[in-house]
Design an enzyme around this catalytic site. Structure first.
Site, PDB file in Angstrom:
ATOM      1  N   TRP A  96       0.833  -1.223   0.000  1.00 19.32           N
ATOM      2  CA  TRP A  96       0.000   0.000   0.000  1.00 19.32           C
ATOM      3  C   TRP A  96       0.861   1.265   0.000  1.00 19.32           C
ATOM      4  O   TRP A  96       0.342   2.366  -0.058  1.00 19.32           O
ATOM      5  CB  TRP A  96      -0.957   0.013   1.200  1.00 19.32           C
ATOM      6  N   ARG A  97       2.180   1.108   0.059  1.00 19.06           N
ATOM      7  CA  ARG A  97       3.058   2.282  -0.028  1.00 19.06           C
ATOM      8  C   ARG A  97       3.366   2.583  -1.491  1.00 19.06           C
ATOM      9  O   ARG A  97       4.469   2.342  -1.970  1.00 19.06           O
ATOM     10  CB  ARG A  97       4.356   2.028   0.749  1.00 19.06           C
TER      11      ARG A  97
ATOM     12  N   GLU B  43      -5.654   0.899   5.761  1.00 17.18           N
ATOM     13  CA  GLU B  43      -5.905   1.499   7.072  1.00 17.18           C
ATOM     14  C   GLU B  43      -7.044   0.801   7.804  1.00 17.18           C
ATOM     15  O   GLU B  43      -6.969   0.590   8.999  1.00 17.18           O
ATOM     16  CB  GLU B  43      -6.183   2.998   6.967  1.00 17.18           C
TER      17      GLU B  43
ATOM     18  N   TYR C   2     -12.850  -8.490  13.964  1.00 11.45           N
ATOM     19  CA  TYR C   2     -13.493  -7.170  14.005  1.00 11.45           C
ATOM     20  C   TYR C   2     -14.275  -6.923  12.718  1.00 11.45           C
ATOM     21  O   TYR C   2     -13.960  -6.026  11.941  1.00 11.45           O
ATOM     22  CB  TYR C   2     -12.449  -6.059  14.181  1.00 11.45           C
TER      23      TYR C   2
ATOM     24  N   TYR D 189      -7.809   8.594  14.567  1.00  7.96           N
ATOM     25  CA  TYR D 189      -6.556   8.108  13.993  1.00  7.96           C
ATOM     26  C   TYR D 189      -6.630   8.040  12.462  1.00  7.96           C
ATOM     27  O   TYR D 189      -5.786   8.601  11.759  1.00  7.96           O
ATOM     28  CB  TYR D 189      -6.191   6.712  14.561  1.00  7.96           C
TER      29      TYR D 189
ATOM     30  N   ASP E 110      -1.339   6.713  16.706  1.00 15.90           N
ATOM     31  CA  ASP E 110      -1.721   5.342  17.051  1.00 15.90           C
ATOM     32  C   ASP E 110      -0.855   4.883  18.229  1.00 15.90           C
ATOM     33  O   ASP E 110      -0.115   5.673  18.809  1.00 15.90           O
ATOM     34  CB  ASP E 110      -1.564   4.414  15.835  1.00 15.90           C
TER      35      ASP E 110
END
Length: 249
Positions: A24-25, A41, A86, A123, A141
């Site tokens: 993702w960079r 994220e 989650y 965040y 974070d």
DNA sequence: GTCCGGTACT
DNA sequence: AGTACCGGAC
């Protein structure tokens, strides 16, 4: 609470030489940057990089861009999320992407608007502002909290991070690389300024770090340690005695 | 088994 | 300010 050195410059220099290559960079001008950043994220909330990697890649295979993701349904995205935990994150991600679809896949550019997206808190809103718009803000974070609290040698509960950022703008936002800096701070926190056994001796800011400096000072010769122990025992016995006396009263 | 962590909710 | 959500690390 003030720092008297250019944190940004030091951390960026470290980052340029030590950063991990992560999918993702991607280049700032890459047209999928928003999608990659948003997806990563959401996945990285409460989840480590190495756990996220295979899921991130699987998502990209199935949904190569924001548009394709915006057209899926909850059942499909939950299936793909299985094992990450989650699960509300997956539902929120889909809702957020559907909202972006109605905005021509543009991310709003204010903190308030970004934070109003489902699944986006303080965040993530700050992280996106920095990553997408290079805004002068810090995404705080767990890693960043630890880095700051070690530099100041204060418990993180004793630090107002919003004020810390406000009061140290000059040493945080001195150049035009804030997107990189936000990322670098977190990377630094997870690789060097680790919770356990931080790599203080090879740390590029250890001279300015109050935690490291006080740790060094505390190093004692054997005889000093012995003396201290004696004193401590005496204090302890004395305290015990006092307590006993107080109880009798 | 216990601790950890962003967000949303209380 | 406190807690549920979930899986991983220890």
């Amino acid at each position: 609470m003030h720092i008297d050195f250019n944190l940004s410059k030091n951390i960026l220099a470290w980052y340029d030489n030590n950063k991990r290559i992560l999918p993702w960079r991607v280049n700032k001008n890459y047209d999928q940057r928003l999608y990659y950043r948003l997806l990563s994220e959401f996945m990285l909330q409460q989840t480590q990089v190495k756990t996220v990697l295979p899921y991130f890649n699987r998502f990209l295979q199935k949904f190569p861009n924001l548009k394709s993701l915006s057209k899926t349904d909850e059942k499909t995205i939950l299936k793909l999320w299985e094992g990450l935990g989650y699960y509300r994150r997956a539902k929120n991600l889909l809702s957020t992407v559907k909202i972006l679809a109605n905005n021509n896949f543009k991310l709003p550019d204010t903190f308030k608007e970004i934070k109003s997206l489902p699944g986006v808190g303080d965040y993530t809103a700050n992280a996106l502002l920095a990553f997408i718009y290079n805004k002068e803000t810090i995404a705080v974070d767990g890693n960043v909290k630890r880095v700051f609290s070690r530099i100041l040698n204060k418990k993180d509960t004793e630090i107002n991070f919003e004020n810390f950022v406000k009061n140290n703008k000059n040493n945080l936002f001195f150049n035009n690389r804030n997107s990189d800096f936000v990322e670098a701070l977190m990377e630094f926190g997870s690789i060097v300024c680790k919770p356990q056994q931080p790599l203080c001796y090879s740390c590029v800011i250890n001279k300015k770090c109050k935690y490291f400096q006080s740790k060094k000072k505390r190093k004692k010769t054997k005889s000093q340690t012995k003396k201290l122990r004696k004193i401590n025992i005496l204090c302890y016995l004395n305290k015990k005695k006092t307590n006993r006396i107080n109880k009798k009263k």
